[in-house]
Design a protein around this motif. Structure first.
Motif, PDB file in Angstrom:
ATOM      1  N   THR A 115     -18.604   7.633 -10.828  1.00 45.83           N
ATOM      2  CA  THR A 115     -18.421   8.320  -9.547  1.00 45.83           C
ATOM      3  C   THR A 115     -16.999   8.881  -9.484  1.00 45.83           C
ATOM      4  N   TYR A 116     -16.828   9.897  -8.655  1.00 50.07           N
ATOM      5  CA  TYR A 116     -15.476  10.407  -8.403  1.00 50.07           C
ATOM      6  C   TYR A 116     -14.841   9.456  -7.382  1.00 50.07           C
ATOM      7  N   LEU A 117     -13.893   8.659  -7.837  1.00 54.31           N
ATOM      8  CA  LEU A 117     -13.377   7.563  -6.999  1.00 54.31           C
ATOM      9  C   LEU A 117     -12.684   8.051  -5.730  1.00 54.31           C
ATOM     10  N   ILE A 169       4.573   4.644  -8.111  1.00 56.57           N
ATOM     11  CA  ILE A 169       4.610   5.555  -6.961  1.00 56.57           C
ATOM     12  C   ILE A 169       5.168   6.895  -7.419  1.00 56.57           C
ATOM     13  N   VAL A 170       4.363   7.929  -7.289  1.00 54.01           N
ATOM     14  CA  VAL A 170       4.817   9.260  -7.701  1.00 54.01           C
ATOM     15  C   VAL A 170       5.595   9.883  -6.544  1.00 54.01           C
ATOM     16  N   THR A 171       6.862  10.144  -6.800  1.00 55.48           N
ATOM     17  CA  THR A 171       7.703  10.729  -5.750  1.00 55.48           C
ATOM     18  C   THR A 171       7.767  12.248  -5.861  1.00 55.48           C
ATOM     19  N   ALA A 198       0.868  -1.185   0.000  1.00 55.01           N
ATOM     20  CA  ALA A 198       0.000   0.000   0.000  1.00 55.01           C
ATOM     21  C   ALA A 198       0.900   1.229   0.000  1.00 55.01           C
ATOM     22  N   VAL A 199       0.483   2.250  -0.737  1.00 53.22           N
ATOM     23  CA  VAL A 199       1.270   3.488  -0.808  1.00 53.22           C
ATOM     24  C   VAL A 199       0.477   4.583  -0.114  1.00 53.22           C
ATOM     25  N   ARG A 200       1.170   5.310   0.747  1.00 50.87           N
ATOM     26  CA  ARG A 200       0.461   6.312   1.530  1.00 50.87           C
ATOM     27  C   ARG A 200       1.108   7.688   1.350  1.00 50.87           C
ATOM     28  N   SER A 201       0.268   8.664   1.062  1.00 49.50           N
ATOM     29  CA  SER A 201       0.756  10.044   0.976  1.00 49.50           C
ATOM     30  C   SER A 201       0.200  10.802   2.191  1.00 49.50           C
ATOM     31  N   GLY A 202      -1.034  11.308   2.099  1.00 51.84           N
ATOM     32  CA  GLY A 202      -1.623  12.014   3.245  1.00 51.84           C
ATOM     33  C   GLY A 202      -2.427  11.106   4.164  1.00 51.84           C
ATOM     34  N   GLY A 203      -2.705   9.880   3.726  1.00 50.30           N
ATOM     35  CA  GLY A 203      -3.484   8.933   4.539  1.00 50.30           C
ATOM     36  C   GLY A 203      -4.942   9.315   4.691  1.00 50.30           C
ATOM     37  N   HIS A 204      -5.471  10.176   3.794  1.00 50.70           N
ATOM     38  CA  HIS A 204      -6.848  10.661   3.925  1.00 50.70           C
ATOM     39  C   HIS A 204      -7.879   9.774   3.270  1.00 50.70           C
ATOM     40  N   GLY A 232      -8.795  15.618  -8.230  1.00 55.89           N
ATOM     41  CA  GLY A 232      -8.547  16.868  -7.517  1.00 55.89           C
ATOM     42  C   GLY A 232      -9.565  17.952  -7.818  1.00 55.89           C
ATOM     43  N   ILE A 233     -10.640  17.982  -7.004  1.00 57.88           N
ATOM     44  CA  ILE A 233     -11.694  19.001  -7.157  1.00 57.88           C
ATOM     45  C   ILE A 233     -11.529  20.030  -6.036  1.00 57.88           C
ATOM     46  N   GLY A 234     -11.704  21.300  -6.346  1.00 58.35           N
ATOM     47  CA  GLY A 234     -11.597  22.311  -5.289  1.00 58.35           C
ATOM     48  C   GLY A 234     -12.154  23.646  -5.720  1.00 58.35           C
ATOM     49  N   THR A 256      -5.172  16.984   3.697  1.00 53.46           N
ATOM     50  CA  THR A 256      -5.264  15.982   2.629  1.00 53.46           C
ATOM     51  C   THR A 256      -3.931  15.877   1.889  1.00 53.46           C
ATOM     52  N   GLY A 257      -3.570  14.665   1.484  1.00 49.65           N
ATOM     53  CA  GLY A 257      -2.320  14.456   0.763  1.00 49.65           C
ATOM     54  C   GLY A 257      -2.430  14.881  -0.693  1.00 49.65           C
ATOM     55  N   ILE A 258      -1.374  15.511  -1.190  1.00 51.09           N
ATOM     56  CA  ILE A 258      -1.354  15.916  -2.606  1.00 51.09           C
ATOM     57  C   ILE A 258      -1.297  14.668  -3.500  1.00 51.09           C
ATOM     58  N   GLY A 259      -0.731  13.554  -2.962  1.00 50.00           N
ATOM     59  CA  GLY A 259      -0.543  12.343  -3.764  1.00 50.00           C
ATOM     60  C   GLY A 259      -1.852  11.735  -4.214  1.00 50.00           C
ATOM     61  N   GLY A 260      -2.644  11.267  -3.265  1.00 51.01           N
ATOM     62  CA  GLY A 260      -3.903  10.602  -3.604  1.00 51.01           C
ATOM     63  C   GLY A 260      -4.871  11.554  -4.269  1.00 51.01           C
ATOM     64  N   LEU A 261      -4.927  12.798  -3.789  1.00 48.30           N
ATOM     65  CA  LEU A 261      -5.862  13.767  -4.368  1.00 48.30           C
ATOM     66  C   LEU A 261      -5.554  13.988  -5.841  1.00 48.30           C
ATOM     67  N   GLY A 291      -7.753  20.373  -3.640  1.00 42.07           N
ATOM     68  CA  GLY A 291      -8.956  20.239  -2.827  1.00 42.07           C
ATOM     69  C   GLY A 291      -8.939  21.106  -1.593  1.00 42.07           C
ATOM     70  N   ILE A 292     -10.014  20.996  -0.820  1.00 42.11           N
ATOM     71  CA  ILE A 292     -10.109  21.753   0.433  1.00 42.11           C
ATOM     72  C   ILE A 292      -9.785  20.820   1.589  1.00 42.11           C
ATOM     73  N   VAL A 293      -9.543  21.323   2.719  1.00 46.46           N
ATOM     74  CA  VAL A 293      -9.084  20.670   3.959  1.00 46.46           C
ATOM     75  C   VAL A 293      -7.585  20.391   3.819  1.00 46.46           C
TER      76      VAL A 293
HETATM   77  C1  LIG Z   1     -11.338  15.732   5.006  1.00 51.58           C
HETATM   78  C2  LIG Z   1     -11.192  15.399   3.550  1.00 51.58           C
HETATM   79  C3  LIG Z   1     -11.381  16.383   2.605  1.00 51.58           C
HETATM   80  C4  LIG Z   1     -11.246  16.091   1.244  1.00 51.58           C
HETATM   81  N1  LIG Z   1     -11.465  17.085   0.326  1.00 51.58           N
HETATM   82  C5  LIG Z   1     -11.303  16.821  -0.982  1.00 51.58           C
HETATM   83  C6  LIG Z   1     -11.453  17.844  -1.948  1.00 51.58           C
HETATM   84  O1  LIG Z   1     -11.737  18.993  -1.621  1.00 51.58           O
HETATM   85  N2  LIG Z   1     -11.279  17.533  -3.252  1.00 51.58           N
HETATM   86  C7  LIG Z   1     -10.963  16.276  -3.662  1.00 51.58           C
HETATM   87  O2  LIG Z   1     -10.796  16.071  -4.857  1.00 51.58           O
HETATM   88  N3  LIG Z   1     -10.826  15.281  -2.775  1.00 51.58           N
HETATM   89  C8  LIG Z   1     -10.982  15.518  -1.450  1.00 51.58           C
HETATM   90  N4  LIG Z   1     -10.867  14.509  -0.540  1.00 51.58           N
HETATM   91  C9  LIG Z   1     -10.677  13.140  -1.018  1.00 51.58           C
HETATM   92  C10 LIG Z   1      -9.215  12.868  -1.290  1.00 51.58           C
HETATM   93  O3  LIG Z   1      -8.903  13.299  -2.594  1.00 51.58           O
HETATM   94  C11 LIG Z   1      -8.922  11.371  -1.188  1.00 51.58           C
HETATM   95  O4  LIG Z   1      -9.234  10.929   0.104  1.00 51.58           O
HETATM   96  C12 LIG Z   1      -7.468  11.060  -1.515  1.00 51.58           C
HETATM   97  O5  LIG Z   1      -7.349   9.662  -1.678  1.00 51.58           O
HETATM   98  C13 LIG Z   1      -6.549  11.537  -0.424  1.00 51.58           C
HETATM   99  O6  LIG Z   1      -5.223  11.434  -0.795  1.00 51.58           O
HETATM  100  P1  LIG Z   1      -4.118  11.065   0.297  1.00 51.58           P
HETATM  101  O7  LIG Z   1      -2.806  11.102  -0.370  1.00 51.58           O
HETATM  102  O8  LIG Z   1      -4.321  11.875   1.512  1.00 51.58           O
HETATM  103  O9  LIG Z   1      -4.570   9.566   0.635  1.00 51.58           O
HETATM  104  P2  LIG Z   1      -3.783   8.214   0.926  1.00 51.58           P
HETATM  105  O10 LIG Z   1      -4.741   7.466   1.807  1.00 51.58           O
HETATM  106  O11 LIG Z   1      -2.428   8.440   1.396  1.00 51.58           O
HETATM  107  O12 LIG Z   1      -3.724   7.533  -0.502  1.00 51.58           O
HETATM  108  C14 LIG Z   1      -4.884   7.312  -1.246  1.00 51.58           C
HETATM  109  C15 LIG Z   1      -4.629   6.476  -2.485  1.00 51.58           C
HETATM  110  O13 LIG Z   1      -3.768   7.176  -3.372  1.00 51.58           O
HETATM  111  C16 LIG Z   1      -2.565   6.425  -3.612  1.00 51.58           C
HETATM  112  N5  LIG Z   1      -1.439   7.343  -3.540  1.00 51.58           N
HETATM  113  C17 LIG Z   1      -1.302   8.398  -2.704  1.00 51.58           C
HETATM  114  N6  LIG Z   1      -0.174   9.053  -2.962  1.00 51.58           N
HETATM  115  C18 LIG Z   1       0.449   8.387  -3.962  1.00 51.58           C
HETATM  116  C19 LIG Z   1       1.659   8.584  -4.667  1.00 51.58           C
HETATM  117  N7  LIG Z   1       2.444   9.626  -4.412  1.00 51.58           N
HETATM  118  N8  LIG Z   1       1.985   7.692  -5.645  1.00 51.58           N
HETATM  119  C20 LIG Z   1       1.175   6.642  -5.932  1.00 51.58           C
HETATM  120  N9  LIG Z   1       0.006   6.424  -5.298  1.00 51.58           N
HETATM  121  C21 LIG Z   1      -0.350   7.283  -4.325  1.00 51.58           C
HETATM  122  C22 LIG Z   1      -2.527   5.402  -2.518  1.00 51.58           C
HETATM  123  O14 LIG Z   1      -1.877   4.245  -2.913  1.00 51.58           O
HETATM  124  C23 LIG Z   1      -3.987   5.132  -2.243  1.00 51.58           C
HETATM  125  O15 LIG Z   1      -4.497   4.194  -3.157  1.00 51.58           O
HETATM  126  C24 LIG Z   1     -10.943  14.775   0.822  1.00 51.58           C
HETATM  127  C25 LIG Z   1     -10.752  13.781   1.788  1.00 51.58           C
HETATM  128  C26 LIG Z   1     -10.875  14.079   3.138  1.00 51.58           C
HETATM  129  C27 LIG Z   1     -10.717  13.000   4.162  1.00 51.58           C
END
Ligand SMILES: Cc1cc2nc3c(=O)[nH]c(=O)nc-3n(C[C@H](O)[C@H](O)[C@H](O)COP(=O)(O)OP(=O)(O)OC[C@H]3O[C@@H](n4cnc5c(N)ncnc54)[C@H](O)[C@@H]3O)c2cc1C
Length: 461
Positions: free
Chosen positions: A416-418, A202-204, A74-80, A151-153, A141-146, A136-138
């Motif tokens: 849906t927006y995944l 994995i995007v670094t 599993a790959v984690r960026s912001g863990g959101h 990426g909606i905002g 949130t991690g730039i990676g997964g968003l 996005g807002i909040v």
């Molecule tokens: C409070 C809150 C507010 C939010 N607001 C918005 C918003 O305004 N707009 C919007 O579009 N979305 C929003 N989201 C949704 C958000 O886009 C997703 O939850 C997204 O998955 C978060 O990214 P993360 O890196 O924090 O998550 P993570 O849990 O770290 O990763 C999510 C997924 O992305 C993959 N991933 C992450 N980083 C990388 C990387 N660098 N390389 C390869 N794979 C990677 C992971 O493997 C995993 O499958 C929000 C979520 C929360 C909880």
């Protein structure tokens, strides 16, 4: 020692420890429970090994180790992520939160961002230059997964989704090799990561186009939820004719408490959170029709963009329990508003909400096949979030979210927006990519034929 997690041979992890500069956390380590926490407390997974990488070399070594040990990754960026796709049971977590750097090039307004940065960190760094990357807002949130999911905002109507502003990325692939992808280098992979999630590597590092955004004019307006059948169709009509600099998402919500005035606490509302990123001199005029709808509360005015972005951070700290369900919509007509009145009147816990985010304007002008994000003709990304701190309320928030979703689903426009979902079935992932799915599958077969990256909204080979 945590009994439910798999353990890996000690000599193997010791050898890995010598190859990396980041830290390894194992189930027997004291920091394990902290390291396996993600934003959504409903997710409780026990990885066999967590590697907090600090550079690309760490990521390459981790991928090679996981391959050799045959570990799920599993790959984690912001863990959101709502479904907890940044973590897994019994496998390896490649945690990118130690790969943080932001370099702004004011000459061409581009921004280089590490794979583990959060939105708040990016907004902070760019604001000093009067710039912003649409995201996005909040702020936690991690730039990676968003980014990888779309990426909606607040800037989507003016400058498009985050993926529409991605110029280049550095990636570690399933075989541990490193590539830079852009329009010229590996254009197929560059296309795939603009919406295809973490399926391809994995995007670094990300390179973004930023825009001149400094002070904006925005904040929330509230009406009693009983007025939603009037406000929602008006909002849709008004926004359609408004300049693209004006954005706003409409919601059904309960006011949970401070910082809102006490008279509003625990009442149910139809809310719109506005953000106008155009000429501030014109803001009062633009907001006249909004004020003529006589909201019972407004906190709207000039505000620095990073403050706007983090307006709701305090209400949504990490560690709450979340359940997500989403759909796209083309029309927020009378039928949708009627369902929102019913479910917006029966919100089960103070933080549970429904949001509809506009994806019109610039976000809607990109052709459906230009990026994997197929549903560019939809007008709103809707999301229902059941949220609470108490595990005893899990059933209640899940049931309400499902019932609300079932009531709205007949009026949705497909896919849906995944990023607004829990972990979805392959069928729902396929429908969300629509006509782009087959192309994504071919690229997946080319770069990740063994589905090494499968803890995501998976494009299963
Ligand atoms: C409070 C809150 C507010 C939010 N607001 C918005 C918003 O305004 N707009 C919007 O579009 N979305 C929003 N989201 C949704 C958000 O886009 C997703 O939850 C997204 O998955 C978060 O990214 P993360 O890196 O924090 O998550 P993570 O849990 O770290 O990763 C999510 C997924 O992305 C993959 N991933 C992450 N980083 C990388 C990387 N660098 N390389 C390869 N794979 C990677 C992971 O493997 C995993 O499958 C929000 C979520 C929360 C909880």
């Amino acid at each position: 020692m945590n009994q439910s997690a798999t353990t890996i041979d000690t000599s193997a992890t010791e050898a890995l420890g010598k190859q990396i500069r980041g830290t390894i956390t194992l189930p027997q380590d004291s920091g394990y429970d902290q390291a396996r926490k993600v934003y959504n407390a409903m997710i409780d997974k026990h990885p066999a090994i967590i590697i907090r990488c600090v550079d690309v070399a760490d990521v390459m070594a981790s991928v090679k180790f996981a391959k050799a040990e045959n570990l799920l990754v599993a790959v984690r960026s912001g863990g959101h992520n709502g479904g907890g796709l940044g973590i897994c049971d019994n496998g390896m977590v490649i945690d990118l939160s130690g790969i943080k750097y932001i370099r702004i090039n004011p000459a061409d307004k581009t921004v280089r961002v590490g794979g583990g940065n959060t939105l708040g960190e990016v907004d902070h760094a760019t604001h000093a230059f009067g710039l912003a990357v649409p995201a996005g807002i909040v702020s936690t949130t991690g730039i990676g997964g968003l980014t990888l999911g779309g990426g909606i905002g607040y800037l989507s109507r003016k400058y498009g989704l985050t993926i529409d502003n991605l110029l280049e990325a550095d990636m570690v692939l399933a075989d541990g090799s490193f590539v830079t992808v852009n329009e010229k280098q590996h254009p197929d992979l560059f296309w795939a990561i603009r919406g295809g999630g973490g399926n391809f590597g994995i995007v670094t590092s990300f390179l973004f186009q930023a825009h001149d955004v400094d002070m904006v004019y925005g904040g929330p307006t509230l009406w009693p939820v009983e007025k939603i059948e009037e406000i929602m169709p008006w909002f849709q009509d008004f926004l359609e004719k408004a300049p693209e600099e004006l954005n706003g998402f409409i919601a059904t919500l309960e006011i949970p408490g401070p910082p809102f005035p006490e008279s509003l606490h625990h009442k149910k509302f139809c809310g719109i959170v506005w953000c106008y990123s155009g000429d501030l001199q014109k803001a009062e005029e633009i907001f006249k029709p909004i004020r003529s709808k006589q909201p019972v509360f407004e906190h709207v005015g000039p505000i620095p963009y990073p403050a706007m972005q983090s307006l709701f951070d305090g209400l949504l700290p990490p560690g709450l329990r979340w359940y997500w369900k989403a759909d796209f919509f083309k029309d927020l007509g009378a039928e949708v508003a009627t369902q929102c009145l019913q479910f917006g009147s029966s919100i089960p816990t103070p933080l549970s909400q429904m949001h509809m985010y506009p994806i019109s304007g610039a976000a809607g002008k990109v052709a459906s096949s230009d990026t994997p994000w197929a549903h560019r003709d939809a007008k709103y990304a809707g999301v229902i979030i059941g949220v609470d701190s108490n595990p005893a309320n899990d059933e209640k928030i899940i049931q309400w979210s499902r019932d609300y979703w079932n009531a709205l689903h007949p009026y949705s426009s497909g896919g849906t927006y995944l990023n607004f979902e829990m972990s979805e079935s392959n069928d729902r992932v396929r429908k969300s990519y629509g006509e782009n799915y087959d192309r994504l599958l071919e690229i997946k077969k080319k770069y990740d034929p063994d589905n090494f990256f499968r803890v995501n909204q998976n494009i299963a080979v």
